[in-house]
Design an enzyme around this catalytic site. Structure first.
Site, PDB file in Angstrom:
ATOM      1  CG  HIS A 107      -2.895  -0.182  -3.758  1.00  0.00           C
ATOM      2  ND1 HIS A 107      -2.154   0.295  -4.815  1.00  0.00           N
ATOM      3  CD2 HIS A 107      -4.154   0.309  -3.949  1.00  0.00           C
ATOM      4  CE1 HIS A 107      -2.925   1.049  -5.589  1.00  0.00           C
ATOM      5  NE2 HIS A 107      -4.145   1.059  -5.113  1.00  0.00           N
ATOM      6  CG  HIS A 177      -4.709   5.317  -2.994  1.00  0.00           C
ATOM      7  ND1 HIS A 177      -5.940   5.826  -3.380  1.00  0.00           N
ATOM      8  CD2 HIS A 177      -4.527   4.192  -3.712  1.00  0.00           C
ATOM      9  CE1 HIS A 177      -6.472   5.011  -4.275  1.00  0.00           C
ATOM     10  NE2 HIS A 177      -5.633   4.015  -4.501  1.00  0.00           N
ATOM     11  CD  GLU A 309      -3.699   5.503  -7.094  1.00  0.00           C
ATOM     12  OE1 GLU A 309      -3.093   4.426  -7.035  1.00  0.00           O
ATOM     13  OE2 GLU A 309      -4.890   5.576  -7.428  1.00  0.00           O
TER      14      GLU A 309
HETATM   15  C1  BGC Z   1      -6.642   1.194  -8.190  1.00  0.00           C
HETATM   16  C2  BGC Z   1      -8.073   0.720  -8.295  1.00  0.00           C
HETATM   17  C3  BGC Z   1      -8.543   0.272  -6.951  1.00  0.00           C
HETATM   18  C4  BGC Z   1      -8.397   1.391  -5.985  1.00  0.00           C
HETATM   19  C5  BGC Z   1      -8.771   0.959  -4.603  1.00  0.00           C
HETATM   20  C6  BGC Z   1      -6.615   2.316  -7.208  1.00  0.00           C
HETATM   21  O1  BGC Z   1      -5.310   2.769  -7.055  1.00  0.00           O
HETATM   22  O2  BGC Z   1      -6.132   1.604  -9.437  1.00  0.00           O
HETATM   23  O3  BGC Z   1      -8.163  -0.330  -9.228  1.00  0.00           O
HETATM   24  O4  BGC Z   1      -9.878  -0.154  -7.007  1.00  0.00           O
HETATM   25  O5  BGC Z   1      -7.073   1.847  -5.960  1.00  0.00           O
HETATM   26  O6  BGC Z   1      -9.004   2.033  -3.819  1.00  0.00           O
END
Ligand code: BGC
Length: 344
Positions: A107, A177, A309
C-alpha cells in the site's frame, strides 16, 4: 446537496485537516477528510428508512495517522497492494522501495498517500482532492500529479474517479481502503457477498502472487452465487483462508469496462451495496486484523468490516501476464469505482 466543512484535527506535521460532508435530500451523507483522502463516514437508509453508519471510521486526523487502523478508508498509493521484494526494475534502473510488509512493500510503503495532506475543492456534489507526489517519493520515479474526485448522488451512490499524470515513467495502482459493515452487528459474518469472478490470484505464504490465476470452481471463495461470509470462512478446505485467517483474496473480475462486479448484502438491515468498476481486480479483505479503537469510542474487532479494494492485480509490475501498471509521460491514468447503496 448540502456541504458542511469543519476542522478535523492535524496531520503529524501539524497541518490542519478538514472534514467535508456531502448530504443529499434524503439526509444520507458521505464524509471525507483531506488528510489521506479518507472516506470517514457513509450514512445511508435501511429498509425501514432508518439512517445508519455503514463505513468504519475515526474521529480525527490524529486517529487516521495511527498505524493500527488497517488503512481504514484511506486513498492508497502510489501503488496499492503488494510489490514483491520491495524493489523493481524500470528501463534498466533498479528502484528500491520501503519494505513495510516483511520483505515486501504494501500500500505505497512507509508514508503512502493515505498519510499525506491533500489540497481540495468542492464542486457541486463532488469533492476533488489533489496531491503531487515528488519524484522518488517512497522510491518511485517521476513526479506524479494525482486527482481523486469523490461524488455523492441523490440516490446514495459514492463514485470515485482517479486521475494521475507523471513526468517520468513510473508504476501506479490507486485504490480506496474503506471497510463496510451494512448493519448494526459488530462484524460482517452475517453479510452475503457476490463477486463476479471465475478466478482468483493464487498467492504464497507472504501473500505474493505465484503468477497462477486459479479457478474458483469447487473452492470456498467461489462467490459467483452470493455466499454468507461467516459460513464460507469456516470451511477448512482452503489453504488461502488458513494463511490469511479470512478473506484476503484478489479476485480476477469477469468482463471489462465499467460493470457491476460485487454486491454486499446485510439481511438484517436489508442494506445492499453494489460495487462497479472498470478495474480488472478487487481485493476482498475481511478485516481479520482489526483490534483497534474507532469513532465515538467504538472498538473494532476482527471482521468488523470488509474492504472491497478495486485495483490492478497485486504485484502486476513483476507479473507481465497480469497486465501493466506502467504510466508514461503524456498518458493519463484514469479509473473509476462506484459504491452504490440501496435497501430492500
Ligand atoms: C491487504 C491485507 C492487509 C490489509 C491491511 C489489505 O488490503 O490485502 O493483506 O493485511 O490490507 O489493512
Amino acid at each position: 446537496m448540502r456541504v458542511d466543512i469543519r476542522p478535523f484535527g492535524q496531520s503529524p506535521a501539524g497541518e490542519p485537516a478538514d472534514l467535508i460532508t456531502l448530504t443529499n435530500e434524503r439526509g444520507e451523507s458521505v464524509s471525507l477528510t483531506n488528510y489521506g483522502g479518507h472516506i470517514v463516514s457513509v450514512m445511508v437508509r435501511d429498509r425501514r428508512g432508518n439512517l445508519g453508519e455503514v463505513c468504519l471510521g475515526q474521529d480525527s486526523a490524529e486517529d487516521y495517522a495511527r498505524r493500527d487502523i488497517g488503512y481504514m478508508g484511506g486513498t492508497i498509493g502510489r501503488y496499492g497492494n503488494r510489490i514483491s521484494g520491495a524493489a523493481f526494475t524500470l528501463n534498466g534502473e533498479e528502484y528500491a522501495l520501503y519494505a513495510n510488509d516483511g520483505r515486501n512493500t504494501l500500500h505505497g510503503g512507509q508514508e503512502g498517500f493515505n498519510r499525506k495532506l491533500w489540497a481540495y475543492e468542492v464542486a457541486g456534489n463532488s469533492v476533488i482532492m489533489r496531491y503531487t507526489s515528488p519524484d522518488m517519493e517512497e522510491g518511485f520515479p517521476g513526479e506524479l500529479s494525482v486527482e481523486v474526485r469523490f461524488t455523492f448522488s441523490e440516490d446514495a451512490a459514492l463514485r470515485i474517479d482517479y486521475l494521475a499524470r507523471t513526468d517520468k515513467e513510473t508504476h501506479v495502482n490507486l485504490t480506496n481502503h474503506a471497510y463496510f459493515n451494512l448493519g448494526d452487528s459488530p462484524d460482517i459474518l452475517g453479510h452475503t457477498l457476490w463477486v463476479d469472478a471465475d478466478r482468483v490470484i493464487e498467492v504464497d505464504g507472504e501473500l505474493i502472487p505465484t503468477g497462477i490465476l486459479m479457478s474458483v470452481a469447487g473452492t470456498p471463495y467461489d462467490l459467483r452465487q452470493p455466499q454468507p461470509l461467516g459460513k464460507v470462512m469456516q470451511r477448512e478446505d482452503n489453504a488461502m483462508f488458513t494463511a490469511a485467517k479470512g478473506f484476503d483474496i484478489g479476485y480476477v473480475l469477469n468482463g471489462g469496462g465499467m460493470r457491476q462486479i460485487a454486491r454486499l448484502h446485510d439481511p438484517d438491515s436489508g442494506r445492499v451495496m453494489t460495487v462497479s468498476t472498470d478495474q480488472p481486480g478487487v481485493q476482498c479483505y475481511s478485516g481479520q486484523g482489526f483490534n483497534c479503537g474507532g469513532r465515538a469510542g467504538h472498538h473494532y474487532c476482527a471482521y468488523a468490516g470488509i474492504a472491497l479494494e478495486t485495483q490492478q492485480h497485486p504485484d502486476t509490475l513483476h507479473q507481465p501476464s497480469f497486465g501493466t501498471t506502467l504510466l508514461r509521460p503524456g498518458q493519463e491514468y484514469k479509473t473509476s469505482t462506484i459504491y452504490a447503496f440501496t435497501a430492500k
